[in-house]
Design an enzyme around this catalytic site. Structure first.
Site, mmCIF file in Angstrom:
data_model
loop_
_atom_site.group_PDB
_atom_site.id
_atom_site.type_symbol
_atom_site.label_atom_id
_atom_site.label_comp_id
_atom_site.label_asym_id
_atom_site.label_seq_id
_atom_site.Cartn_x
_atom_site.Cartn_y
_atom_site.Cartn_z
ATOM 1 N N LYS A 181 1.254 -0.766 0.252
ATOM 2 C CA LYS A 181 -0.088 -0.236 -0.246
ATOM 3 C C LYS A 181 0.723 0.841 0.122
ATOM 4 C CE LYS A 181 -2.205 2.833 3.196
ATOM 5 N NZ LYS A 181 -1.918 3.824 2.239
ATOM 6 N N THR A 238 1.863 6.270 14.058
ATOM 7 C CA THR A 238 1.637 5.319 13.046
ATOM 8 C C THR A 238 1.751 3.788 13.117
ATOM 9 O OG1 THR A 238 0.774 7.480 10.958
ATOM 10 C CG2 THR A 238 0.638 4.431 10.092
ATOM 11 N N GLU A 256 10.142 1.612 10.064
ATOM 12 C CA GLU A 256 11.839 2.600 10.015
ATOM 13 C C GLU A 256 10.588 4.042 9.975
ATOM 14 O OE1 GLU A 256 13.208 5.627 8.851
ATOM 15 O OE2 GLU A 256 12.682 5.754 7.324
ATOM 16 N N CYS A 290 13.415 11.184 5.778
ATOM 17 C CA CYS A 290 13.873 10.802 7.110
ATOM 18 C C CYS A 290 15.330 10.939 8.403
ATOM 19 C CB CYS A 290 13.186 9.620 7.725
ATOM 20 S SG CYS A 290 13.836 8.732 6.681
ATOM 21 N N GLU A 394 9.742 16.088 15.219
ATOM 22 C CA GLU A 394 9.761 16.034 13.211
ATOM 23 C C GLU A 394 9.310 17.432 12.436
ATOM 24 O OE1 GLU A 394 10.343 12.371 10.054
ATOM 25 O OE2 GLU A 394 9.094 12.379 11.697
#
Length: 490
Positions: A181, A238, A256, A290, A394
């Site tokens: 997905k 998430t 990750e 990231c 972040e």
């Protein structure tokens, strides 16, 4: 292959299940970030579509897993060849879909996507197993590794095809089948890749792509009892949901996640190389990587010189229309994300911080067509407390904060003073110092006098809230297989 970036009509995507494109009843609007307008409709898949994809993957698993590593490697190499042959079309599409510059997509995203398949096609052929003898008992022990089954793969919007193939390639190389997905905001290149599957010799059902949102399609995939392992790249929040959803099934997880990556710059650093690299590490891909540097700590004796030169270099980092080869950055992914990033700059100002360049300081020169795009210039902030949300959370945009430090111990404390631990950079000519820093910094990857130099054989991943597990040659192979110990008495 027709280029979706050149089509004026709304592009409508379909799921790819069992080797065929399957229409969906409902769709999600996807925007071109550079103009702020809908240009694509993505399937809003749910449990029904995921169920069909998992069934197709289960059916394909026995045949695919029975193929030799060499046979599977041939298919991966063919996919890589086809991506290379269509590189420009993929680069144009990735740029339009994500907002990044065509140059970045052309030189980074798509070449790396092809290389992911080549790398794991080769890596697959060079793994060895363990063996031990127990002569006193007349026994020989050895290990074998077997594919797990159907792998659930969820990839993010910042490096869409790059990170999707980073998961698909090792999963199918090891003999698994997959249901993937991609992010609903950047689905086009995944859909384009599906068009290459038959030509590459990928059997129906080995790779299935289901488009949609996390709460619907992602939740159905993670919670499916016939998906024994899940690989996810995205936010820590998430990942927490995925962990809870998959816990009843004891699934294997590779997560990750986010980063709040420090650059620690000592007085003996090569400032020319350091500034050039740190501008790139802070702002590349609109800061939507990231591993981007979002906290810069500079030894006090060179702080003023560094700041002056760094701000000057940041002002030269050009933001504008993604198709212009003179631009370093394009648009951020969405209006909502742009507003989020801007809110951090506003917070910094409200807390007494100084914005030296970028948001609210430098006006972008955009055409009327791009005036509603989600653009933001490279932004440098100082005067922020380490406890501020600006320094702790972040941001995932073209924003970095600069602060001074006095001692090596203080630099370590500041560098480690967040809940994340993905990457870090250290700048010094002192060999002993860089080795000490590398050991003390809480990060899965530490670069010294460079940034984002990657050997794909070596582990990739983070500590603390930056993830669980590692990816890379051996690590990915181990994740996508189960090990068995076999004992033979003779």
């Amino acid at each position: 292959m027709s280029n979706p970036s050149e089509q004026n009509s709304i592009l409508v995507l379909e799921n790819f299940i069992g080797g065929k494109f399957v229409p969906c009843r409902t769709h999600i609007d996807s925007y071109d970030p550079s103009i702020g307008e809908v240009y694509c409709r993505v399937p809003d898949s749910g449990a029904q579509e995921v169920e069909a994809a998992v069934a197709a993957a289960k059916e394909a698993f026995p045949g695919w897993s029975a193929r030799s590593p060499e046979q599977r490697a041939q298919v991966l190499n063919k996919l890589a060849d086809l991506l290379d042959a269509n590189l420009e079309e993929f680069a144009q599409a990735e740029s339009r879909d994500q907002g990044k510059t065509v140059t970045f997509a052309r030189t980074v995203d798509i070449p790396r996507s092809a290389y992911n398949f080549r790398f794991f096609a080769s890596s697959l052929l060079h793994h060895t197993n363990d063996c031990s003898q127990m002569d006193h008992m007349g026994c020989l022990n050895y290990t074998i590794r077997c594919p797990v089954g159907v792998a659930g793969l969820i990839s993010p919007w910042n490096l869409p095809l790059y990170l999707l193939t980073w998961k698909v390639a090792p999963a199918i190389a090891a003999g698994n089948t997959v249901v993937a997905k991609p992010s609903e905001m950047t689905s086009v290149t995944a859909w384009m890749m599906c068009k290459l599957m038959q030509q590459a010799g990928v059997p129906p059902g080995v790779v299935n792509i289901v488009f949609g949102t996390g709460p619907k399609a992602g939740d159905a995939l993670v919670g499916h009892p016939d998906v024994p392992l899940v690989s996810f790249t995205g936010s820590t929040a998430t990942a927490q949901c995925i962990t809870e959803r998959s816990a009843p099934y004891c699934k294997k997880l590779s997560l990750e996640l986010g980063g709040k990556n420090p650059a620690i710059i000592f007085a003996d650093a090569d400032l020319d190389r350091c500034i050039e690299t740190t501008v790139r590490s802070s702002f590349s891909n609109q800061g939507e990587i990231c591993l981007c540097t979002s906290r810069i700590y500079v030894e006090r004796s060179i702080y003023s010189e560094f700041l002056e030169r760094f701000v000057a270099a940041a002002k030269k980092w050009k933001t504008g229309v993604p198709s212009d080869t003179g631009n370093d950055n394009g648009a951020l992914i969405s209006k909502e994300h742009l507003e989020k990033v801007r809110s951090f700059v506003a917070l910094a100002k409200s807390e007494g911080g100084t914005v030296h360049c970028g948001e609210g300081v430098n006006k972008l020169d955009l055409s009327e067509r791009n005036a509603k795009g989600y653009f933001m210039p490279a932004t440098v902030i100082t005067g922020i407390s380490d406890s501020s949300r600006v320094m702790q959370e972040e941001i995932f945009g073209p924003v970095t904060c600069v602060s001074p430090f006095d001692t090596e111990e203080e630099a370590v404390s500041k560098g480690n003073g967040v809940r994340y631990g993905l990457g870090a950079t250290v700048w010094s000519q002192d060999v002993g110092k860089v080795h000490r820093m590398a050991r003390k910094i809480q990060a899965g990857m530490v670069w010294t006098n460079c940034w984002l130099v990657r050997d794909l054989n070596l582990p990739f991943g983070g500590m603390k809230n930056s993830g669980v597990g590692r990816e890379g040659g051996k690590d990915s192979f181990h994740f996508f297989t189960e090990v068995k110990t076999v004992t033979i008495k003779h």
